[in-house]
Design a protein around this motif. Structure first.
Motif, PDB file in Angstrom:
ATOM      1  N   UNK A  19      16.501  81.049 104.450  1.00 30.47           N
ATOM      2  CA  UNK A  19      16.638  79.926 103.523  1.00 30.47           C
ATOM      3  C   UNK A  19      17.877  80.102 102.638  1.00 30.47           C
ATOM      4  N   UNK A  20      18.124  81.319 102.208  1.00 32.35           N
ATOM      5  CA  UNK A  20      19.313  81.591 101.405  1.00 32.35           C
ATOM      6  C   UNK A  20      20.575  81.313 102.207  1.00 32.35           C
ATOM      7  N   UNK A  21      20.598  81.760 103.453  1.00 32.98           N
ATOM      8  CA  UNK A  21      21.782  81.589 104.288  1.00 32.98           C
ATOM      9  C   UNK A  21      22.118  80.120 104.469  1.00 32.98           C
ATOM     10  N   UNK A  22      21.118  79.291 104.711  1.00 29.39           N
ATOM     11  CA  UNK A  22      21.361  77.867 104.909  1.00 29.39           C
ATOM     12  C   UNK A  22      21.970  77.238 103.665  1.00 29.39           C
ATOM     13  N   UNK A  23      21.380  77.506 102.504  1.00 32.20           N
ATOM     14  CA  UNK A  23      21.906  76.900 101.271  1.00 32.20           C
ATOM     15  C   UNK A  23      23.278  77.451 100.899  1.00 32.20           C
ATOM     16  N   UNK A  24      23.495  78.738 101.161  1.00 37.83           N
ATOM     17  CA  UNK A  24      24.771  79.349 100.792  1.00 37.83           C
ATOM     18  C   UNK A  24      25.902  78.853 101.683  1.00 37.83           C
TER      19      UNK A  24
END
Length: 490
Positions: free
Chosen positions: A158-163
């Motif tokens: 989830x972090x990777x997608x938003x970042x």
């Protein structure tokens, strides 16, 4: 040899509590330095591991807890277009807003009771690095930091997608102007090399396909600064990156990007890369391969969740056996020094106030937070920070803070009598008390000898309110503790 050891036999001032060596190790790696309040919190929790688990469980319980601190630097709340407009109109440059961002990071690390969250936010801001410098991405950089902090103890996918799809990242790695006619490969490459699978796990064809998958995300740079997704700019046609393949026939490629990034986040190579970075940061510079593999398997078994990996790490024999193996970097040194001294920083009202000056202090030691210029994030190994120049720079900052000389505004320092638990007191007892407060552990014969040498006092010297140590030499004693190798350990 026996005589000197006997001469510097440490005293014990047991009234000043300390943590056990095992508990102190957990706290030293996952906080920015012990304080009396943190020692009490850990003891009340039932020890270092119990405290650590509670930190993980409650990190996001109070999302408004730092709102007041954010208001100290109100420009961080401005939207990108306003930040740029104020720069164009010579009101305030975007680089000055980024100075505020670094200041907020430092003061938050000094004061936040959610130390594990702050440490892990720094870790992932470095892993998914967007430098807090540069005119364009600086307009969105504060928002990007909020994204990382929100996911720092959550799930990496989830972090990777938003970042990766955040405007700051898109601008920093040139994806914001990438189109199907001219795909820019910068973000597509760094996504593979730095953020996920790592070098030697992809080909040049993979980089090209990665860049094509990401086309469509745009930022209206130097005009409105609005972020958007434009299907007309998305490259369509079959794509393959490693074992990820897709017909990519829909002009709206956002679902494709979600699936692609989720796939990368779950690759075994990504799991090992993240596991190794965690082990280097929190265990030692040369972590055992067996530990890295175990952490990677926990990461995969829990669907990229970060907290289970950290729980496994802190309970590992490799972590327990790595005490004293890590060195504080410049900003960690600075924050730990403020915390050790109990210096209370107030809302800044000018550039010379401590909450603003901390940025220059961190730069003096070696690097301000998030100002590493390359996308790989600042070094985490000891060698990068174990230089004579760094040691001398640290000593200069330690000396200024120990004497309360600079910064002198917007900060309250403890006075000499505030440090002395009772009077009269022997110098050896005072050294033990200060060692417990500043180093988080009882004094040793080596520490006592160092302090006796620095102050030219014998261990048996009786300290009174009229003693020269209290009246005008106390800064030398505090500085000696801060310059001691134990203060550089993380």
């Amino acid at each position: 040899m026996p005589a000197p050891r006997k001469k510097y036999r440490p005293a014990r001032y047991a009234a000043t509590p300390v943590l056990s060596a095992a508990d102190r190790h957990v706290v030293s790696r996952f906080s920015y330095g012990t304080t009396p309040e943190l020692v009490a919190e850990v003891r009340a929790a039932g020890g270092g591991l119990a405290w650590f688990d509670r930190q993980l469980a409650t990190a996001y319980d109070d999302p408004a807890a730092d709102a007041a601190l954010g208001d100290w630097w109100p420009d961080l709340h401005l939207d990108a277009a306003t930040v740029w407009k104020r720069q164009v109109e010579d009101v305030r440059g975007s680089w000055e807003v980024m100075w505020d961002y670094g200041r907020r990071l430092l003061v938050r690390r000094m004061t936040s009771p959610r130390q594990v969250l702050e440490v892990m936010t720094e870790f992932f801001e470095s892993h998914l690095h967007v430098a807090a410098i540069g005119d364009a991405h600086a307009t969105w950089r504060s928002s990007y930091g909020d994204v990382i902090r929100r996911h720092a103890l959550g799930r990496f996918d989830e972090m990777l997608l938003e970042a990766v799809t955040h405007p700051a990242m898109l601008m920093y790695l040139d994806q914001a102007t990438s189109t199907k006619r001219a795909p820019n490969e910068n973000l597509g490459r760094e996504l593979l090399e730095l953020h996920t699978v790592g070098v030697r796990a992809y080909t040049e064809d993979d980089v090209k396909a990665s860049a094509r998958i990401l086309t469509g995300y745009r930022v209206d740079v130097y005009r409105s600064w609005q972020a958007s997704y434009r299907p007309e700019d998305h490259w369509t046609g079959p794509v393959r990156v490693g074992d990820f393949a897709d017909p990519n026939s829909d002009p709206d490629g956002r679902d494709l990007v979600r699936r692609y990034l989720a796939h990368l986040a779950r690759r075994p190579e990504t799991a090992r890369r993240l596991a190794r970075r965690l082990a280097v940061k929190f265990v030692r510079d040369d972590p055992p391969a067996a530990l890295v593999e175990r952490l990677a398997q926990v990461y995969l078994a829990h669907g990229t969740a970060i907290a289970p990996v950290l729980r496994e790490l802190v309970r590992s024999t490799e972590f327990k056996g790595a005490r004293g193996a890590k060195l504080r970097d410049p900003s960690e040194d600075l924050v730990a020094t403020y915390r050790a001294l109990g210096a209370e920083v107030a809302r800044p009202r000018g550039d010379e106030d401590a909450a603003n000056a901390v940025l220059w202090q961190s730069s003096t030691i070696g690097l301000a937070p998030m100002e590493w210029p390359r996308p790989d994030g600042q070094p985490m190994d000891n060698r990068a920070w174990a230089t004579p120049a760094r040691a001398l720079a640290s000593m200069e900052v330690h000396w200024s803070l120990a004497g309360g000389w600079w910064p002198s505004k917007g900060v309250t320092y403890r006075q000499p009598l505030d440090w002395v638990p009772e009077l009269p007191i022997s110098f050896a007892e005072l050294v033990d008390h200060l060692s417990r407060r500043l180093h988080g552990r009882p004094s040793s014969s080596g520490v006592l000898k160092a302090m006796c040498t620095a102050l030219t006092l014998p261990p048996t010297e009786v300290i009174t309110a009229d003693h020269a140590l209290v009246k005008w030499r106390f800064n030398r004693l505090l500085g000696a503790f801060l310059d001691h190798p134990l203060h550089y350990e993380r």
